[in-house]
Design a protein around this motif. Structure first.
Motif, short mmCIF file in Angstrom:
data_model
loop_
_atom_site.label_atom_id
_atom_site.label_comp_id
_atom_site.label_asym_id
_atom_site.label_seq_id
_atom_site.Cartn_x
_atom_site.Cartn_y
_atom_site.Cartn_z
N SER A 81 19.99 60.41 -88.53
CA SER A 81 18.78 59.60 -88.35
C SER A 81 18.39 59.47 -86.87
O SER A 81 17.34 58.94 -86.54
N GLY A 82 19.26 59.97 -85.99
CA GLY A 82 18.91 59.99 -84.58
C GLY A 82 18.34 61.34 -84.15
O GLY A 82 17.95 61.52 -83.00
N MET A 83 18.30 62.27 -85.09
CA MET A 83 17.79 63.61 -84.77
C MET A 83 16.27 63.60 -84.94
O MET A 83 15.72 64.28 -85.78
N VAL A 84 15.63 62.77 -84.14
CA VAL A 84 14.19 62.57 -84.26
C VAL A 84 13.55 62.78 -82.90
O VAL A 84 14.21 62.70 -81.88
N GLY A 85 12.30 63.09 -82.91
CA GLY A 85 11.60 63.29 -81.65
C GLY A 85 10.12 63.10 -81.84
O GLY A 85 9.70 62.46 -82.81
N LEU B 173 21.15 46.30 -97.59
CA LEU B 173 21.34 45.29 -96.55
C LEU B 173 21.15 45.92 -95.17
O LEU B 173 20.47 45.36 -94.30
N GLU B 174 21.74 47.10 -94.99
CA GLU B 174 21.58 47.80 -93.70
C GLU B 174 20.11 48.11 -93.43
O GLU B 174 19.64 48.01 -92.30
N LEU B 175 19.38 48.50 -94.47
CA LEU B 175 18.00 48.97 -94.26
C LEU B 175 16.99 47.83 -94.13
O LEU B 175 15.80 48.07 -93.98
N LEU B 176 17.50 46.60 -94.18
CA LEU B 176 16.61 45.46 -93.99
C LEU B 176 15.95 45.52 -92.61
O LEU B 176 14.81 45.12 -92.44
N THR B 177 16.67 46.02 -91.64
CA THR B 177 16.10 46.17 -90.30
C THR B 177 16.13 47.64 -89.91
O THR B 177 17.00 48.37 -90.34
N PRO B 178 15.17 48.06 -89.08
CA PRO B 178 15.10 49.49 -88.76
C PRO B 178 16.18 49.99 -87.82
O PRO B 178 16.40 51.19 -87.73
N GLN B 179 16.86 49.10 -87.12
CA GLN B 179 17.71 49.57 -86.01
C GLN B 179 19.02 50.22 -86.45
O GLN B 179 19.63 50.94 -85.68
N HIS C 40 20.00 56.18 -91.43
CA HIS C 40 20.68 54.93 -91.10
C HIS C 40 19.73 54.01 -90.34
O HIS C 40 19.63 52.82 -90.62
N ALA C 41 19.02 54.58 -89.37
CA ALA C 41 18.00 53.85 -88.62
C ALA C 41 16.68 54.53 -88.89
O ALA C 41 16.65 55.73 -89.11
N TYR C 42 15.60 53.76 -88.91
CA TYR C 42 14.32 54.38 -89.24
C TYR C 42 13.22 53.83 -88.35
O TYR C 42 13.41 52.82 -87.66
N ALA C 43 12.07 54.52 -88.36
CA ALA C 43 10.96 54.11 -87.50
C ALA C 43 10.43 52.74 -87.96
O ALA C 43 10.36 52.47 -89.15
N PRO C 44 10.06 51.87 -87.00
CA PRO C 44 9.73 50.48 -87.34
C PRO C 44 8.56 50.34 -88.33
O PRO C 44 8.52 49.35 -89.07
N GLU C 45 7.64 51.32 -88.38
CA GLU C 45 6.50 51.12 -89.28
C GLU C 45 6.89 51.16 -90.75
O GLU C 45 6.12 50.78 -91.62
N PHE C 46 8.12 51.63 -91.05
CA PHE C 46 8.54 51.66 -92.45
C PHE C 46 9.18 50.34 -92.89
O PHE C 46 9.54 50.19 -94.05
N GLN C 47 9.34 49.41 -91.96
CA GLN C 47 10.17 48.24 -92.28
C GLN C 47 9.65 47.42 -93.45
O GLN C 47 10.42 47.00 -94.31
N VAL C 48 8.33 47.22 -93.49
CA VAL C 48 7.78 46.34 -94.52
C VAL C 48 8.20 46.81 -95.91
O VAL C 48 8.59 46.02 -96.77
N TYR C 49 8.20 48.12 -96.11
CA TYR C 49 8.57 48.65 -97.43
C TYR C 49 10.06 48.49 -97.70
O TYR C 49 10.48 48.29 -98.83
#
Lengths: 336, 543
Positions: A198-202, B59-65, B457-466
């Motif tokens: 998930s860190g393999m982003v750009g 639980l982990e995916l509740l926040t994007p970080q 595991h971590a995702y871009a913040p704009e997906f958080q609401v979903y």
């Protein structure tokens, strides 16, 4: 999407519903997606309504109630098999059209090379620029990205372009697109590749043509990919045997790229990226007619994917001595 | 209720539960009903375990970080969730529990054709599950349930072989169950129980068994090859040693796509029974529903490439797999239409099992229709490997399969245990499951089209609401699962006696006592009517 006249919600409160559409493909995929969504909504509404209405209308009114049996209807069975299938054929046809249009790049597409490596994207340009997790492309020009992997399977995914392609180790794949809107868009690895997947982003930066030319003219300190490949051709000792203008121990490589090569088992093979890659890593796999095997050592585990691409671009450049300076014509990548 | 608590009624009739006592009588039983109960307990344990991993993921995916656990741990969470749920819950769920219990009873047999092989299959399942559990305890696996090469065979530093051995072993339990069902359905039908009179539950299990017997060996071979490459560096899938990573995907999906039909077909069989019983009507288009199960089993073997549209497979192969994937949707559509038509002019009651059947029809319809997005080449290119696929898969597997299993459990619980559960609580939790499920998985369709890749595991913040919606839904869903667990346990001792046929259902299993005697029937039944002949009496008299 332009903001509504009243200004819309503050940015933090906007809920995204569709990704930005920034390639020629994006719009056509979106239209197909709307069509599929509309059919889905209509079909599920019909079924939900039927279930709901039947459940209310034919609710059990007394415990010993036995309804009249209905055993079935051939006409109905045929209707609800054939009609949905015909609708599905429209999905099939439309989806296949876009997919086929995306399968091979137009001949004037500019080349970019991407190597996936746990856990980063390494991008290089024929002009010599190299960057990590950043891809810069001009707006309105078709771009072909040649994809290689250093280790496991990755997948090159640009949601704003509605495109992705797996990056498979041991071979070359490619995808192409024409960006339509300047901006910065996500680049994701979409195939699970280990710890920092998930860190393999750009980011993909789409620039106006002048901005792009400007960007291109800064950097590339190590020379163009052809120059870098030429240097490697000397460093790895290729040039000792593959001499360019006189016969050495090994085949002359000038003009080889894109030609059909006669092999010593009587077959011929198209000298494309895949063939040259294989010949460097596994020289005995295909021996040119008139040459012996076991002359050239294998370079497997000695050359990384980026260097391989540089060598291939160099060898490709040897094919077009008549028009120096022109960007090499893209080879027809062999699909296994 | 307090009177019930003080004076629980006891079941006096001789039955499979009171025939013998003590742990040996369970561990050495060859009674298909007791083996079904053993399986039921085992898969419930695995479901709880898989559910805990699902909870940790949400639980982990509740926040994007990605701030709850580290990436390696998260990767192990979704891997273990997938391996446990797919191989140790979904695949055995209905066939090994309800199927084991009911297939012999529905065809009027005393037991399965090979009772000892049936017990063996449970022990094999337990052995496989133990390997999976050992892999977890030793430190987990991080390959994803799909074991994609060369990551799994060369790069992963986790307990891949242990987990793969677990799946490999469990596969044999699945093969043996399938084999047992095929032989039983062919050879042990009661007099008069012709193929055209088989309950659709049995037809669905017959189709499932064919896939289990024909498909499972392929995944066993595939995982064995991964193990060989990993342990001895024999180049099969890793290009660095001469292999082909895409070959793995062809082999894996050749089984694993049909395997989703192993998971859903028995659920469809359950729904046919429920819709018929709670509409008091024969299933509309019986022969089409039966044939569609076989159609799914056959065509299901020819569509595996739709998992590989972005691998660089030949575009003509993609074309073929796309077309056949649409074709396999037709038999599923036939079933949905026929269930709906069964309700037409029926006598519909809203007992808990029927609520699950309503839920199934709705969610499976959405799951099926979104499958068409994935069969459409250009759309699949965008949404494959995103949360769209995760949502689609869970609509079919949880919205479809798990709801069917829950509906089936509620329907046959009185037969299995002889007791009723509290209807009010059951209806309430069915509602929770439906609401919680949709809240969990519907937002994932949108996140997927927006481009959120799966297994992030971590995702871009704009997906958080979903993701917040999803996690909230998962909480409701979790409560919806816990309540039935509690009232089912309660009902074992305090539930009111059910009687032989509380739903006034047709089917041979309802003609015997509840719980059934060891050999199912006091006198071997003779079948004189079609399945679901609710109006048989009426037809005789009314013409």
């Amino acid at each position: 999407m332009p903001p509504p006249p009243w200004g819309g919600l503050p940015k933090q409160m906007q809920i995204p519903f569709l990704p930005e559409a920034a390639s020629t493909t994006a719009a056509s995929v979106d239209y197909l997606y709307y069509y599929l969504s509309a059919v889905t909504v209509v079909m599920s509404t019909l079924i939900f309504a039927a279930v709901f209405i039947f459940a209310i209308k034919y609710r059990r009114r007394s415990d010993d109630e036995i309804p009249e049996p209905i055993h079935g209807s051939l006409k109905l069975e045929i209707a609800w098999s054939v009609i949905p299938f015909l609708i599905m054929l429209t999905f099939f046809w439309w989806g296949a059209q876009i997919y086929f249009a995306n399968a091979s790049p137009p001949p004037d597409a500019m080349d970019v090379y991407a190597v996936g490596k746990q856990w980063m994207w390494k991008i290089q340009y024929p002009e010599g620029q190299r960057e990590i997790n950043e891809l810069h492309v001009p707006v309105g020009r078709p771009v072909k990205v040649t994809l290689a992997s250093e280790d496991v399977i990755h997948s090159f995914f640009i949601p704003a372009f509605r495109l992705k392609h797996d990056v498979v180790p041991g071979r070359y794949d490619s995808m192409w697109f024409t960006a339509t809107k300047p901006g910065r868009y996500h680049l994701f690895c979409a195939e699970y590749c280990g710890t920092e997947h998930s860190g393999m982003v750009g980011w993909v930066t789409v620039m106006s043509e002048p901005d792009y030319e400007n960007w291109l003219s800064n950097g590339g300190a190590e020379g163009t990919m052809v120059q870098q490949g030429e240097r490697l051709f000397g460093q790895y000792g290729c040039s000792t045997c593959h001499q360019l203008d006189q016969q050495g121990r090994c085949p002359i490589l000038r003009g080889v790229y894109g030609s059909r090569v006669q092999l010593n088992d009587g077959k011929t093979v198209l000298a494309d990226d895949a063939y040259i890659r294989e010949s460097i890593l596994n020289p005995n796999a295909k021996i040119v007619a008139g040459y012996k095997s076991d002359v050239m050592p294998t370079y497997v585990n000695q050359i990384n994917e980026e260097h391989l691409l540089q060598l291939i671009v160099y060898i490709k450049s040897l094919a077009i001595t008549k028009a120096p300076g022109a960007v090499a014509a893209p080879g027809t990548e062999g699909k296994k | 209720m307090s009177t019930v608590l003080q004076d629980p009624q006891t079941i006096e009739t001789p039955n499979y539960l009171n025939a013998e006592y003590g742990w040996k009588s369970w561990l050495f039983t060859t009674d298909h009903k007791r083996i079904a109960v053993l399986y039921m307990i085992s898969i419930t344990v695995m479901f709880v375990l898989g559910g805990i991993f699902a909870g940790l993921i949400r639980l982990e995916l509740l926040t994007p970080q990605g701030d709850l656990v580290n990436s390696d741990t998260y990767n192990k969470f979704f891997t273990m969730h997938g391996i446990i749920m797919v191989f140790f819950f979904l695949i055995p769920s209905i066939p090994a529990t309800l199927g084991n219990f009911l297939v012999p009873m529905m065809i009027g047999a005393k037991d399965l054709a090979f009772p000892r092989i049936n017990l063996l299959s449970w022990y094999i399942y337990i052995a496989g599950a133990l390997f999976a559990l050992i892999a977890i305890v030793m430190g987990g696996v991080d390959t994803g349930w799909t074991f994609y090469t060369p990551f799994s065979s060369t790069f992963s530093n986790t307990f891949v072989i242990t987990a793969a051995v677990g799946v490999f072993i469990a596969g044999f339990s699945s093969i043996l169950t399938g084999l047992n069902f095929i032989v039983t359905i062919h050879k042990m039908r009661a007099p008069g129980m012709t193929w055209g009179r088989l309950p659709l539950f049995v037809w669905a299990h017959y189709a499932t068994s064919l896939i289990q017997v024909l498909g499972t060996p392929v995944v066993a071979i595939t995982l064995a090859l991964v193990g060989l490459e990993r342990a001895f560096h024999i180049g099969i899938f890793d290009p660095a040693i001469g292999g082909d990573p895409i070959l793995f995907q062809h082999m894996f999906w050749f089984y694993s796509h049909p395997a989703v039909y192993i998971m859903i077909l028995p659920g469809m069989g359950v729904i046919s029974e429920l819709v018929s019983c709670f509409s008091r009507k024969a299933v509309f288009g019986y022969s089409f529903v039966a044939a569609s199960s076989i159609g799914i089993a056959v065509i299901g073997f020819l569509v595996w490439g739709h998992h590989m549209f972005v691998t660089g497979m030949s575009m003509y192969a993609s074309l073929y797999f796309s077309l056949l994937s649409f074709l396999v949707a037709v038999p599923s559509a036939i079933k949905v239409f026929n269930w709906t038509a069964t309700m037409f002019r029926g006598s519909i009651s809203y007992d808990t099992p029927m609520l699950y059947a309503f839920g199934f029809i709705g969610l499976f319809t959405i799951g099926g229709l979104t499958g068409l997005f994935l069969a459409t080449l250009a759309v699949d290119v965008h949404v494959t490997d995103t949360y769209f696929v995760v949502a689609h898969f869970h609509y079919v597997m949880v919205g479809g399969m798990v709801l069917a299993y829950m509906g089936g459990l509620h329907f046959w619980w009185p037969k299995i245990t002889g007791r009723m559960y509290p209807e009010g609580w059951a209806k309430f939790s069915a509602l929770l499951v439906f609401v919680g499920f949709n809240l969990t998985f519907f937002p994932q369709f949108i996140a997927g089209y927006l481009g959120q890749p799966r297994r992030y595991h971590a995702y871009a913040p704009e997906f958080q609401v979903y993701n917040v919606l999803s996690t909230a839904g998962a909480t409701v869903l979790g409560v919806g699962y816990i309540i039935p667990f509690i009232y089912f346990m309660w009902s074992l001792k305090y539930g009111p006696l059910a009687g032989n046929n509380p739903w006034k259902a047709k089917g041979l299993e309802w003609q015997t006592t509840s719980p059934p005697p060891t050999y199912n029937f006091e006198t071997p039944p003779i079948v004189t009517e079609e399945a679901y002949a609710y109006a048989a009496h009426k037809e005789e008299h009314g013409g």
